[in-house]
Design a protein around this motif. Structure first.
Motif, PDB file in Angstrom:
ATOM      1  N   GLY A 154      20.752 -20.956  48.100  1.00  0.00           N
ATOM      2  CA  GLY A 154      20.412 -21.031  46.911  1.00  0.00           C
ATOM      3  C   GLY A 154      20.810 -20.128  45.760  1.00  0.00           C
ATOM      4  N   LEU A 155      21.362 -18.996  46.564  1.00  0.00           N
ATOM      5  CA  LEU A 155      21.912 -18.017  45.369  1.00  0.00           C
ATOM      6  C   LEU A 155      23.169 -18.457  44.941  1.00  0.00           C
ATOM      7  N   MET A 156      23.551 -18.300  43.866  1.00  0.00           N
ATOM      8  CA  MET A 156      25.027 -18.620  43.566  1.00  0.00           C
ATOM      9  C   MET A 156      25.648 -17.801  42.308  1.00  0.00           C
ATOM     10  N   ILE A 157      26.760 -17.167  42.838  1.00  0.00           N
ATOM     11  CA  ILE A 157      27.672 -16.218  41.609  1.00  0.00           C
ATOM     12  C   ILE A 157      28.642 -17.253  41.409  1.00  0.00           C
ATOM     13  N   HIS A 190      24.644 -25.710  38.226  1.00  0.00           N
ATOM     14  CA  HIS A 190      23.818 -24.422  38.683  1.00  0.00           C
ATOM     15  C   HIS A 190      24.273 -23.323  37.955  1.00  0.00           C
ATOM     16  N   GLY A 224      22.256 -23.467  34.836  1.00  0.00           N
ATOM     17  CA  GLY A 224      20.955 -23.301  35.372  1.00  0.00           C
ATOM     18  C   GLY A 224      20.637 -21.719  35.554  1.00  0.00           C
ATOM     19  N   TRP A 225      21.604 -21.286  36.525  1.00  0.00           N
ATOM     20  CA  TRP A 225      21.383 -19.755  36.658  1.00  0.00           C
ATOM     21  C   TRP A 225      21.376 -18.965  35.405  1.00  0.00           C
ATOM     22  N   PHE A 276      18.399 -19.236  33.163  1.00  0.00           N
ATOM     23  CA  PHE A 276      17.156 -18.919  33.785  1.00  0.00           C
ATOM     24  C   PHE A 276      17.211 -17.275  33.611  1.00  0.00           C
ATOM     25  N   PHE A 277      18.235 -16.639  33.921  1.00  0.00           N
ATOM     26  CA  PHE A 277      18.367 -15.358  33.827  1.00  0.00           C
ATOM     27  C   PHE A 277      18.253 -14.497  32.595  1.00  0.00           C
ATOM     28  N   ARG A 325      16.767 -15.992  30.090  1.00  0.00           N
ATOM     29  CA  ARG A 325      15.208 -16.098  29.624  1.00  0.00           C
ATOM     30  C   ARG A 325      14.514 -15.002  30.362  1.00  0.00           C
ATOM     31  N   LEU A 326      14.738 -14.795  31.469  1.00  0.00           N
ATOM     32  CA  LEU A 326      13.987 -13.983  32.350  1.00  0.00           C
ATOM     33  C   LEU A 326      14.108 -12.508  31.574  1.00  0.00           C
ATOM     34  N   VAL A 365      11.325 -10.235  30.785  1.00  0.00           N
ATOM     35  CA  VAL A 365      11.100  -8.893  31.432  1.00  0.00           C
ATOM     36  C   VAL A 365      11.175  -7.743  30.556  1.00  0.00           C
ATOM     37  N   ARG A 407       8.109  -7.018  28.341  1.00  0.00           N
ATOM     38  CA  ARG A 407       6.985  -6.561  29.163  1.00  0.00           C
ATOM     39  C   ARG A 407       7.215  -5.149  29.440  1.00  0.00           C
ATOM     40  N   GLN A 408       8.197  -4.689  29.309  1.00  0.00           N
ATOM     41  CA  GLN A 408       8.635  -3.126  29.561  1.00  0.00           C
ATOM     42  C   GLN A 408       8.281  -2.518  28.785  1.00  0.00           C
ATOM     43  N   GLY A 437      16.659 -20.946  44.285  1.00  0.00           N
ATOM     44  CA  GLY A 437      17.941 -21.665  44.275  1.00  0.00           C
ATOM     45  C   GLY A 437      17.819 -23.182  43.832  1.00  0.00           C
ATOM     46  N   ARG A 448      12.973 -23.737  39.609  1.00  0.00           N
ATOM     47  CA  ARG A 448      13.161 -22.935  38.549  1.00  0.00           C
ATOM     48  C   ARG A 448      12.515 -23.405  37.167  1.00  0.00           C
TER      49      ARG A 448
END
Lengths: 146, 125
Positions: A3-6, A127, A130-131, A134-135, A137-138, A142, A145-146, B14, B19
């Motif tokens: 699932g991980l993709m770089i 992907h 997507g990644w 996703f990151f 937005r994350l 995050v 909140r800090q 993944g 997601r």
């Protein structure tokens, strides 16, 4: 890490043949990757990479000079890398002009080897977006909140 | 990065559908499975399955409120995933940077060697 993709790339001021030697010759690999590389660059060849006082097996998958090179590794678990327990690292070299090469690396936990190129590209594109989204937005959430 | 827990984490994130569920939880705070099912193009059953996987990976937690079960993201765990991911990407950037330096140095060296050979030939001939 299924699932991980770089997915990263860099533009290099050198022809693809030169970049190819840098990424595939074991002596050169030990300058940018592992501390020691015992590997024959042939499809299906099994080798070994040493990182500091740890190391692990590596299996060569695609050797298509000077365009594509991939290997599978599962450092640092030490098990023989096969689909499902390991990460596939794939380099793609694309000439951009006479003496310039775009080098792209994709590292992922999926079994892409037997997929048609078009399908693989579609998957990678989906992907990557997507990644990234996703990151992004994350990071915002995050951060708030800090 | 190689532990069972991390494997669960990465396979949980993944999947694009998962997601999407996670995204909804990130943007909307605490919500129920039925609410989520109303927002996505897949079935309520699929949503439930995704929630189980996300919870097992530690990415979300659940709480009962009356007759409803509410889900929310575990920010710490998401942050951890995001940092790990950024770390791996940064590692590859360093490696690509090293490849670039090596290849460009080799290329400059090749060109110089070629030029010297040519001028050498010139002098000899």
């Amino acid at each position: 890490m299924p699932g991980l993709m770089i997915d990263r790339d860099v533009l290099i001021e050198a022809p693809a043949e030169v970049v190819w030697r840098t990424i595939t010759e074991p002596d050169q690999m030990s300058l940018w990757f592992a501390d020691r590389v015992d590997l024959v660059i042939e499809p299906g060849a099994h080798g070994y990479m040493q990182f500091g006082d740890q190391g692990g097996p590596v299996v060569v998958e695609i050797v298509d000079p000077p365009a594509r090179f991939s290997f599978r590794w599962n450092y640092p678990s030490g098990e023989e890398p096969v689909a499902g327990n390991s990460m596939l690292v794939e380099f793609t070299l694309t000439p951009e002009g006479d003496e310039r090469t775009r080098l792209r690396v994709v590292e992922c936990g999926h079994e892409l080897r037997d997929w048609p190129d078009a399908e693989k590209q579609r998957y990678a594109d989906e992907h990557r977006e997507g990644w990234a989204e996703f990151f992004d937005r994350l990071a915002t959430v995050v951060g708030k909140r800090q | 990065m190689s532990s069972q827990t991390d494997d669960e984490l990465w396979s949980a994130i993944g999947d694009p559908s998962r997601r999407q569920v996670l995204d909804l939880l990130v943007s909307n705070g605490e919500v129920s499975a039925s609410w989520l099912a109303g927002q996505v193009p897949f079935s309520r059953q699929a949503v439930s399955k995704h929630l189980v996987v996300l919870e097992r990976a530690g990415l979300i937690s659940r709480r009962k409120q009356g007759r409803e079960v509410l889900y929310q993201v575990q920010a710490d765990r998401l942050d951890q995933a995001s940092r790990a991911m950024a770390g791996l990407a940064a590692q590859w950037d360093l490696r690509l940077g090293a490849i670039k330096r090596l290849a460009e140095a080799a290329h400059t060296e090749n060109k110089r060697g070629y030029a010297e050979n040519k001028s050498g030939e010139g002098h000899d001939g």
